[in-house]
Design an enzyme around this catalytic site. Structure first.
Site, PDB file in Angstrom:
ATOM      1  N   GLU A 104       0.837  -1.216   0.000  1.00  0.00           N
ATOM      2  CA  GLU A 104       0.000   0.000   0.000  1.00  0.00           C
ATOM      3  C   GLU A 104       0.872   1.268   0.000  1.00  0.00           C
ATOM      4  OE1 GLU A 104      -2.689  -0.475   3.337  1.00  0.00           O
ATOM      5  OE2 GLU A 104      -4.002  -1.780   2.156  1.00  0.00           O
ATOM      6  N   GLU A 133      -6.006  -8.341   0.382  1.00  0.00           N
ATOM      7  CA  GLU A 133      -6.474  -8.368   1.774  1.00  0.00           C
ATOM      8  C   GLU A 133      -7.975  -8.129   1.786  1.00  0.00           C
ATOM      9  OE1 GLU A 133      -4.546  -5.449   4.272  1.00  0.00           O
ATOM     10  OE2 GLU A 133      -2.536  -6.032   3.657  1.00  0.00           O
TER      11      GLU A 133
END
Ligand SMILES: *[C@@H]1O[C@H](CO)[C@@H](O)[C@H](O)[C@H]1NC(C)=O
Ligand SMILES: *[C@@H]1O[C@H](CO)[C@@H](O)[C@H](O)[C@H]1NC(C)=O
Ligand SMILES: *[C@@H]1O[C@H](CO)[C@@H](O)[C@H](O)[C@H]1NC(C)=O
Length: 493
Positions: free
Chosen positions: A119, A263
């Site tokens: 991220e 995720e």
């Protein structure tokens, strides 16, 4: 064979490959814990529960070694703090690939993907990784090619879902976030040219957490709230969010780039919406939807996904929120938190970790005789909470129902357990005492820490690293010698 049958065979094998790549469920294995379960226990836990894939955030050698010949497919991660070094010099990337990919593949670790960064474009990182992520990706890909691995190991960058958005909230209007649009399109082109995949983390829980007007039913998978987009009706935010990405890719010419869900999950504590009932509702709803294989309106078919997370991590930063340490489908000790049918051999009940040993049945609590107006009390609580974990205390959390004395005991015990029940960890001045009576209530568990000493010393211990048994042997000699060492042994030091 004619041209047509060739393409039928080719089409069929591509289809078979896509279907196999997309089948099976994966899990994220994070290691930001004070007392990690031994790596071989975690690998057995994954296998006992029918997981087929695992995603790691770095190339931790204990984890990677335990995955040898496990049959589990691995996505191995590169932490953000390594991006600048990998970006600056292709040699660094070659070393990383040689040490952390080639050598493990040679020893039977089924590495399928390298996740470059995690991220990296999150707004909270203030653009710190904007300049280094893409060059690092390119260098890692060059290194994989040089190592002869580029056909079996693919590159990707797990991205937060905030890299794309839809100005109208309709998924079909999706596009990449304006400030990083050009960069993302360059990355997407590179992934597409090199057989890579787009990995995205999607969190309906966060939608609910940050927006008080978000309709709760839309976060889950059992209907009750919907959004219309032309002829399509979305009944949950996950599918709508996913198709916003598909639209963003298609708008920029990459409508068929494979997508992996890096995720997805729901936490069980630390926030009013984070509890085992909601986590079970979300994760089971997702699994049932996933197992149907129908996919989304814009991407029908199976989907490649990794649940977040396998096990709770008590040392994660709580800057995003107190729920951050409670994403596991398993608690810190590898016990399941709720029933979950993964559509694997597990048939509805999660199997707990095997071979776990615990410290003694002892807790540290506030003395009955201690006064709540004792001046030492506030600093003691602050100290315990800052150095241990009080994220289960607070409004509508698992221990939110405790009274003030219970609160203090919870903080003291958390500190005591995190420090392996060392005597001096229950010496809050005149305030604390150890007990063998379990202070837990029906919802609030006063944990007993797992005994990691026999497997690997905890990170917080005096001797760092995972050197057992070597470190214990050294420690033994150290103590032995300190008190009564024959001179020939002393000479060894
Ligand atoms: C391999 O990965 C580990 C863990 O992420 C890291 O500490 C190490 O620096 C890497 N090795 C190389 C040569 O880059
Ligand atoms: C990001 O920038 C803000 C405002 O400039 C600052 O308060 C914050 O500390 C920065 N965060 C990081 C991780 O650098
Ligand atoms: C217990 O501690 C939590 C977290 O510090 C706090 O929010 C809560 O109000 C406390 N409860 C009582 C009864 O003092």
């Amino acid at each position: 064979m004619g041209r047509r049958s060739h393409s039928v065979v080719l089409g069929l094998s591509i289809w078979v490959c896509l279907v196999t790549a997309g089948s099976g469920i994966g899990a994220n294995w994070g290691t930001q814990t004070s007392h990690p379960l031994p790596a071989d226990v975690v690998v057995r836990l994954l296998k006992d529960n029918g997981f087929q894939k695992v995603k790691l955030f770095d190339a931790d050698s204990a984890s990677m070694n335990a995955l040898k010949k496990s049959g589990l497919e691995v996505m191995v991660g590169i932490p953000n703090d390594m991006l600048s070094s990998l970006a600056s010099n292709v040699k660094n990337a070659e070393e990383w690939v040689s040490k952390n990919v080639s050598s493990y593949i040679d020893n039977g670790v089924l590495i399928r993907y390298v996740a470059v960064g995690n991220e990296p474009f999150l707004e909270t990182y203030n653009n710190s990784f904007i300049g280094t992520t893409f060059p690092a990706l390119q260098n890692v890909q060059s290194a994989l090619i040089k190592a002869g691995l580029s056909s079996r190991v693919k590159v990707t960058i797990p991205l937060n879902a905030d890299v794309y958005q839809s100005p109208t909230e309709r998924p079909s209007d999706g596009d990449f976030r304006a400030d990083i649009r050009d960069l993302i399109i360059n990355i997407v082109k590179f992934l597409s040219d090199n057989g890579g995949v787009f990995t995205v983390n999607i969190y309906p829980f966060i939608s609910l957490y940050i927006d008080p007007n978000f309709p709760p039913a839309y976060a889950f998978f059992d209907g009750g709230s919907s959004v219309a987009d032309g002829a399509i009706t979305y009944t949950n935010v996950f599918e709508a969010n996913h198709d916003t990405l598909v639209s963003a890719l298609a708008r920029n010419g990459y409508g068929t780039l494979p997508i992996i869900i890096g995720e997805i999950g729901w936490p069980t504590d630390g926030n009013v919406n984070a509890n085992p009932a909601n986590a079970q509702k979300f994760n089971q709803g997702f699994m049932t939807w996933l197992l149907s294989g129908k996919g989304t309106a814009l991407r029908p078919g199976p989907m490649d996904t990794y649940l977040f997370s396998l096990i709770d991590e008590d040392e994660k930063s709580i800057q995003p929120g107190n729920f951050e340490r409670h994403w596991g489908i398993f608690a810190y000790d590898g016990t399941p938190k709720y029933a979950l049918n993964l559509g694997t051999s597990n048939s509805g009940t999660l199997v707990k970790a095997r071979g776990i040993s615990y410290l003694e049945r002892k807790w540290c609590v506030l003395k009955a005789s201690a006064s709540l107006s004792d001046k030492e009390l506030p600093p003691s609580i602050t100290y315990a909470c800052e150095n241990a974990d009080c994220t289960s205390l607070g409004y509508m959390t698992s221990c939110g129902g405790l009274d003030v004395r219970g609160n203090v005991s919870y903080a003291f015990n958390s500190y005591y357990q995190k420090n392996d029940q060392e005597e001096q960890a229950c010496r809050f001045p005149g305030l604390s005492v150890t007990t063998t009576t379990d202070p837990s209530t029906s919802t609030c568990k006063f944990n007993i820490m797992i005994d990691t000493f026999g497997a690997a010393p905890p990170k917080s211990s005096l001797f760092p690293g995972k050197l057992f048994p070597a470190s214990s042997v050294l420690l033994f000699f150290f103590y032995y010698c300190f008190f009564s060492c024959p001179s020939f042994l002393l000479a060894l030091f």
